[in-house]
Design a protein around this motif. Structure first.
Motif, PDB file in Angstrom:
ATOM      1  N   THR A  38       0.844  -1.203   0.000  1.00  0.00           N
ATOM      2  CA  THR A  38       0.000   0.000   0.000  1.00  0.00           C
ATOM      3  C   THR A  38       0.872   1.243   0.000  1.00  0.00           C
ATOM      4  O   THR A  38       1.788   1.362   0.818  1.00  0.00           O
ATOM      5  CB  THR A  38      -0.924   0.021   1.228  1.00  0.00           C
TER       6      THR A  38
ATOM      7  N   GLU B  82      -1.410  -1.097  -4.213  1.00  0.00           N
ATOM      8  CA  GLU B  82      -2.585  -0.320  -3.808  1.00  0.00           C
ATOM      9  C   GLU B  82      -2.118   1.106  -3.518  1.00  0.00           C
ATOM     10  O   GLU B  82      -1.385   1.343  -2.554  1.00  0.00           O
ATOM     11  CB  GLU B  82      -3.225  -0.939  -2.564  1.00  0.00           C
TER      12      GLU B  82
ATOM     13  N   ILE C 176      -3.300   4.846  -2.575  1.00  0.00           N
ATOM     14  CA  ILE C 176      -4.439   5.595  -2.022  1.00  0.00           C
ATOM     15  C   ILE C 176      -4.056   7.067  -1.929  1.00  0.00           C
ATOM     16  O   ILE C 176      -3.142   7.432  -1.171  1.00  0.00           O
ATOM     17  CB  ILE C 176      -4.839   5.062  -0.631  1.00  0.00           C
TER      18      ILE C 176
ATOM     19  N   LEU D 124      -9.249   8.655  -1.779  1.00  0.00           N
ATOM     20  CA  LEU D 124      -9.961   8.552  -0.506  1.00  0.00           C
ATOM     21  C   LEU D 124     -10.087   9.953   0.063  1.00  0.00           C
ATOM     22  O   LEU D 124      -9.082  10.588   0.392  1.00  0.00           O
ATOM     23  CB  LEU D 124      -9.202   7.645   0.463  1.00  0.00           C
TER      24      LEU D 124
ATOM     25  N   GLY E 212      -6.103   6.583   5.934  1.00  0.00           N
ATOM     26  CA  GLY E 212      -5.716   5.697   4.855  1.00  0.00           C
ATOM     27  C   GLY E 212      -5.312   4.318   5.347  1.00  0.00           C
ATOM     28  O   GLY E 212      -5.658   3.295   4.724  1.00  0.00           O
TER      29      GLY E 212
ATOM     30  N   GLU F 108      -6.426   2.715   7.849  1.00  0.00           N
ATOM     31  CA  GLU F 108      -7.612   1.951   8.231  1.00  0.00           C
ATOM     32  C   GLU F 108      -8.161   1.142   7.061  1.00  0.00           C
ATOM     33  O   GLU F 108      -8.731   0.068   7.248  1.00  0.00           O
ATOM     34  CB  GLU F 108      -8.697   2.892   8.764  1.00  0.00           C
ATOM     35  N   GLN F 109      -7.983   1.669   5.848  1.00  0.00           N
ATOM     36  CA  GLN F 109      -8.529   0.989   4.672  1.00  0.00           C
ATOM     37  C   GLN F 109      -7.466   0.261   3.856  1.00  0.00           C
ATOM     38  O   GLN F 109      -7.773  -0.363   2.847  1.00  0.00           O
ATOM     39  CB  GLN F 109      -9.270   1.992   3.788  1.00  0.00           C
TER      40      GLN F 109
ATOM     41  N   THR G 236      -4.913  -2.479   2.567  1.00  0.00           N
ATOM     42  CA  THR G 236      -4.946  -3.945   2.568  1.00  0.00           C
ATOM     43  C   THR G 236      -3.554  -4.555   2.436  1.00  0.00           C
ATOM     44  O   THR G 236      -3.425  -5.777   2.485  1.00  0.00           O
ATOM     45  CB  THR G 236      -5.823  -4.455   1.412  1.00  0.00           C
TER      46      THR G 236
END
Length: 464
Positions: free
Chosen positions: A89, A119, A121, A147, A164, A166-167, A169
């Motif tokens: 991430t 990923e 964000i 986000l 960020g 928190e979401q 993966t």
């Protein structure tokens, strides 16, 4: 995160009580024996200043004794099959950055990491419609998403990063700023390095450099400072097994341990440095990764003061927060960690703040030699002060010269010799940091990025 580590209130109740008691005692003592108070203050400041200089010299020496940056060559980084790579991430907090979003996507698109394992964000604030629109126009690919961070206080970069996380993966997570140009293989290098080092290493800090070094004198000073920081001081801390105050970008974490630690303190304006100390207090290790992320060096004087005063304020906040429970801090960090916390984290902004006072005192001595100064500077501390003035300043200039050499930039030698001008800027930033620490502790002073774009636009076109 542990409320005891939060900078929401900079001074605990015990710290405030202790500060008030100390000020009262000093005031009473100053009335009864003013000269003794002045002599004591001068002695303490001189010893502390000298210790901070010696500490930095020791760090540079320790870094030079061996290799303390973790290297992963290109072949080793590319040798890991795509299916064996973890989900990674990338958090990119941005606020009022519409001018650089397009370039950001280009730079992130150059990362050599499979899209199905990546990923990205973009963390954009709810009231920043302009940046949201700019990002929406250029974002492509299912691995990149926007986000929107809901409006709430404090409005800080670490708060956005926590949203960020928190979401997120990914097994690993890193942060890039909107203007960053990361090494395309940096994520792969971090994966290889963290797997090689084992679970005791939770974070790797990549080196930060600048792509606009030659824009003006400020950017050249800034580049020399960063080279010293990431090529000498941080590797020196690693060599001596001391805590590593992290940089604000390109730090690569194991996501699970980062969450367990409580992630970033939204109230600390140098959340990176604070997190580095908390990692050390929890028994985790941090390494320095031999991979470079290029950033934009601040080229504007006012903008530089804003940025640097925020950094200094955050270092002071971190220092005070981790001195709330001295016994616990000593037990968890050990004597090496306490030296780092006081001489590096606290000492960096305090030295910048004191520089102006010490220089003014020196100038006054040479211009007028007032008798009172002979009484204030008792012989042992007078000679120590002279050593700090002559050899201390010469040493810091030498470190900048050394950085010019490690950068293979002999053209920066003149800039290194002019370093006292940069120190004057640091003193102004230190004074502003101290003022804001009292009156606006959690205020995040925005740094404007993209200033190099106007400089590039002014350059004549190459018609050859």
């Amino acid at each position: 995160m542990n409320p005891g580590f939060s900078a929401r209130v900079v001074l605990s109740r015990a710290q405030r009580a202790g500060l008030v008691a100390a000020l009262v005692l000093i005031a009473v003592w100053a009335v009864l024996r003013p000269m003794a108070v002045l002599q004591t203050v001068v002695a303490i400041v001189t010893v502390a200043y000298g210790a901070a200089i010696v500490f930095r010299v020791v760090l540079v020496w320790a870094a030079a004794r061996g290799e303390h940056r973790i290297r992963v060559d290109d072949e080793e980084a590319r040798a890991v099959p795509d299916h064996e790579l973890p989900v990674y991430t990338v958090l990119v907090p941005a606020y009022r950055e519409p001018a650089v979003i397009g370039q950001l996507m280009t730079h992130l698109g150059a990362l050599e990491y499979p899209a199905d394992k990546l990923e990205i964000i973009l963390l954009l604030e709810e009231d920043d419609r302009e940046t949201i629109d700019a990002a929406s126009a250029v974002v492509s690919g299912g691995h990149v998403r926007i986000l929107v961070v809901p409006e709430s206080q404090p409005k800080t970069k670490p708060k956005a990063c926590n949203v960020g996380l928190e979401q997120a993966t990914g097994e690993f997570v890193t942060i890039y700023d909107a203007e960053d140009v990361p090494d395309p293989l940096q994520l792969r290098r971090a994966v290889v390095a963290l797997r090689r080092l084992g679970p005791s290493y939770v974070c790797l800090q990549a080196e930060l450099g600048y792509f606009n070094i030659d824009q003006n004198r400020i950017t050249k000073w800034f580049a020399l400072e960063y080279a010293t920081w990431f090529r000498s001081l941080l590797p020196g801390l690693v060599a001596l097994r001391m805590p590593i105050p992290l940089g604000g970008t390109s730090n690569h974490f194991r996501a699970r341990e980062l969450r367990e630690l409580g992630a970033w303190d939204p109230y600390n304006v140098t959340e990176d440095a604070d997190l580095g100390i908390r990692l050390a207090r929890s028994g985790y290790r941090v390494g320095v990764l031999d991979s470079v992320t290029l950033e934009e060096a601040n080229s504007d004087f006012i903008n530089w003061i804003k940025q640097r005063s925020r950094w200094y304020k955050g270092y002071l906040m971190t220092w005070l927060v981790h001195l709330r429970s001295p016994r616990a801090t000593v037990r968890q960090l050990g004597w090496r960690g306490i030296l780092c916390l006081n001489l590096f984290v606290g000492g960096t902004p305090l030295a910048a703040l004191l520089n102006a006072v010490l220089w003014a005192t020196t100038v006054l001595w040479f211009l007028d030699r007032p008798p009172v100064m002979e009484e204030i500077f008792v012989p042992p501390f007078y000679y120590l002060g002279v050593i700090c003035l002559v050899f201390g300043n010469a040493t810091v200039i030498y470190l900048n010269v050394l950085s010019a050499r490690t950068m293979d930039r002999p053209d920066l030698l003149g800039t290194a010799l002019l370093s006292p001008g940069y120190w004057a800027m640091m003193s102004l930033a230190g004074a502003k940091a101290a003022w804001q620490l009292v009156f606006k502790p959690s205020y995040w002073e925005k740094t404007t990025h993209g200033l190099h774009l106007s400089s590039v636009a002014k350059e004549p076109a190459d018609v050859g």
